[in-house]
Scaffold this active site. Sequence first.
Site, PDB file in Angstrom:
ATOM      1  N   CYS A  65      31.873  95.111 -78.381  1.00 12.32           N
ATOM      2  CA  CYS A  65      31.409  93.840 -78.936  1.00 12.32           C
ATOM      3  C   CYS A  65      32.274  93.521 -80.150  1.00 12.32           C
ATOM      4  CB  CYS A  65      29.918  93.858 -79.261  1.00 12.32           C
ATOM      5  SG  CYS A  65      29.413  94.756 -80.731  1.00 12.32           S
ATOM      6  N   HIS A  98      32.867 117.034 -81.270  1.00 14.27           N
ATOM      7  CA  HIS A  98      31.896 117.589 -82.217  1.00 14.27           C
ATOM      8  C   HIS A  98      30.476 117.088 -82.016  1.00 14.27           C
ATOM      9  CE1 HIS A  98      35.138 118.735 -85.419  1.00 14.27           C
ATOM     10  NE2 HIS A  98      35.383 119.241 -84.217  1.00 14.27           N
TER      11      HIS A  98
END
Length: 142
Positions: A65, A98
Site C-alpha cells: 500500500c 529473526h
Amino acid sequence: MKIAIGGDHAGFEYKKELISMLESEGHTVQDFGPNSTDSVDYPDHVHPLAISIEKSENDLGILICGSGNGVAMTANKHQDIRAALCWNKDLAELAKQHNNANVIAIPARFVSLDVAKEMASAFVTTDFEGGRHQNRVNKISC
C-alpha cells in the site's frame, strides 16, 4: 512456494510487477486484489489474504500500500500473522530470519519498484534461523 499478494490502490502497479516476477521464479501467486488503481479499503483485501495464510492455503504474504502501515496493522490483527513493514532488502531478510515473518508490507510510495522486487525476492528465499529466535517468536501471540 504459494504466495498471497494484495494491498490497496497505491500498491496496484507494484503488485502486478511482483506477481510477474514471482511467477517467473516458479512460485504460485494468489492475488487478493485490488484489480485497479481505483480507491479501495485495504482491509477488504488484507483480511482474506491473512486468513489464507492462517489456513495454510498460502505459505507467505506480500502486502503493498502507500505507506505499508495500514496493511501491516490490519494483517497483524490476525493471531497467526507476523507482518513486518520493510523498506529495504536487509529488513525483509531480518524479518524472516529473526522474527519468522509470514507477511511483509511494502510502502509503494516510499520505495522504488526495484527495491520492492529485491525485498519480495529476499523475503521468499530467506529461511527462519530458529534457535534463540524461536523462543521470542513463541511469545509474540497473545
